[in-house]
Design a protein around this motif. Structure first.
Motif, mmCIF file in Angstrom:
data_model
loop_
_atom_site.group_PDB
_atom_site.id
_atom_site.type_symbol
_atom_site.label_atom_id
_atom_site.label_comp_id
_atom_site.label_asym_id
_atom_site.label_seq_id
_atom_site.Cartn_x
_atom_site.Cartn_y
_atom_site.Cartn_z
ATOM 1 N N THR A 89 -4.049 7.559 0.847
ATOM 2 C CA THR A 89 -3.673 6.149 0.881
ATOM 3 C C THR A 89 -4.188 5.467 -0.370
ATOM 4 N N LEU A 90 -3.319 4.698 -1.021
ATOM 5 C CA LEU A 90 -3.671 3.938 -2.211
ATOM 6 C C LEU A 90 -3.370 2.470 -1.965
ATOM 7 N N SER A 91 -4.106 1.610 -2.647
ATOM 8 C CA SER A 91 -3.804 0.184 -2.598
ATOM 9 C C SER A 91 -2.565 -0.100 -3.429
ATOM 10 N N GLU A 137 -5.420 1.974 -6.446
ATOM 11 C CA GLU A 137 -6.760 2.486 -6.189
ATOM 12 C C GLU A 137 -6.736 3.418 -4.979
ATOM 13 N N VAL A 138 -7.288 4.613 -5.138
ATOM 14 C CA VAL A 138 -7.316 5.574 -4.042
ATOM 15 C C VAL A 138 -8.315 5.109 -2.989
ATOM 16 N N GLN A 139 -7.841 4.930 -1.759
ATOM 17 C CA GLN A 139 -8.690 4.448 -0.679
ATOM 18 C C GLN A 139 -9.161 5.573 0.238
ATOM 19 N N ARG A 140 -8.308 6.585 0.436
ATOM 20 C CA ARG A 140 -8.686 7.646 1.366
ATOM 21 C C ARG A 140 -7.830 8.873 1.113
ATOM 22 N N SER A 173 0.836 -1.196 0.000
ATOM 23 C CA SER A 173 0.000 0.000 0.000
ATOM 24 C C SER A 173 0.875 1.252 0.000
#
Length: 204
Positions: free
Chosen positions: A152-154, A158-161, A131
């Motif tokens: 935060t991205l995976s 992918e944008v998570q937050r 991550s």
């Protein structure tokens, strides 16, 4: 041991080229920066891999219609590298993350930002699970006072937050680092808290 230069190598073309970070690899280094062709107002992601003596093994320039200024590079778990920096489309400034494989070929690229805000990247952390954390500062378009921003991205981009934090004064991230147990520390300065004026900032 006496500081003498052992070897110098130059890379780039006729435009404005600069390195901003480097990652060590088995048997060499990957240098990251951006390349700006003559007469153009956009920057392209620029990667060079060398052996341990600084001799080039490959060069990659990743172009796009927009400007992409690469600032940070970290090794990715499982191979390849994560690149981070800032991108501008018109008057919209965002952070970005990008993954390249071990040979510098692009695997994915992700703009990271929010509407009506301009985000400036000032740090990259890649966690052991793959991550990604981007840290920086941001201001609402048309205003000048900045807040801290972290995204935060995976491992797949992918944008998570995306979170912003700050007060009435100027708050800026200078860098972000992970400690030995995976906690991320953000270092910067703040005019919103502390003893008045501009104070040091340490956040986790």
């Amino acid at each position: 041991g006496d500081g003498a230069i052992l070897r110098e190598n130059g890379f780039g073309g006729r435009g404005y080229d600069r390195f901003t970070d480097v990652a060590a690899t088995d048997g060499g280094y990957v240098f990251l920066g951006h390349s700006q062709p003559p007469g153009q107002d956009k920057r392209r992601v620029f990667l060079v891999k060398t052996d341990l003596d600084g001799l080039p093994l490959w060069e990659r320039v990743h172009d796009a219609p927009e400007s992409w200024a690469a600032l940070y590079i970290e090794s990715a778990p499982g191979g390849g590298f994560i690149v981070a920096g800032g991108t501008t489309v018109g008057d919209d400034g965002d952070m970005f993350a990008m993954k390249v494989d071990a040979d510098g070929r692009e695997m994915w690229r992700k703009r990271v930002g929010t509407p009506q805000w301009d985000e400036v990247n000032h740090g990259l952390v890649v966690r052991p699970d793959g991550s990604i954390l981007l840290a920086g500062y941001a201001h609402r378009r048309g205003e000048e006072t900045n807040d801290l921003v972290a995204a935060t991205l995976s491992a797949n981009g992918e944008v998570q937050r995306i979170e912003r934090s700050g007060g009435q004064g100027e708050d800026r991230t200078i860098l972000a680092k992970a400690d030995s147990v995976g906690r991320v520390w953000i270092v910067g300065h703040t005019a919103s808290a502390g003893r008045g004026g501009v104070d040091l900032l340490l956040a986790r």
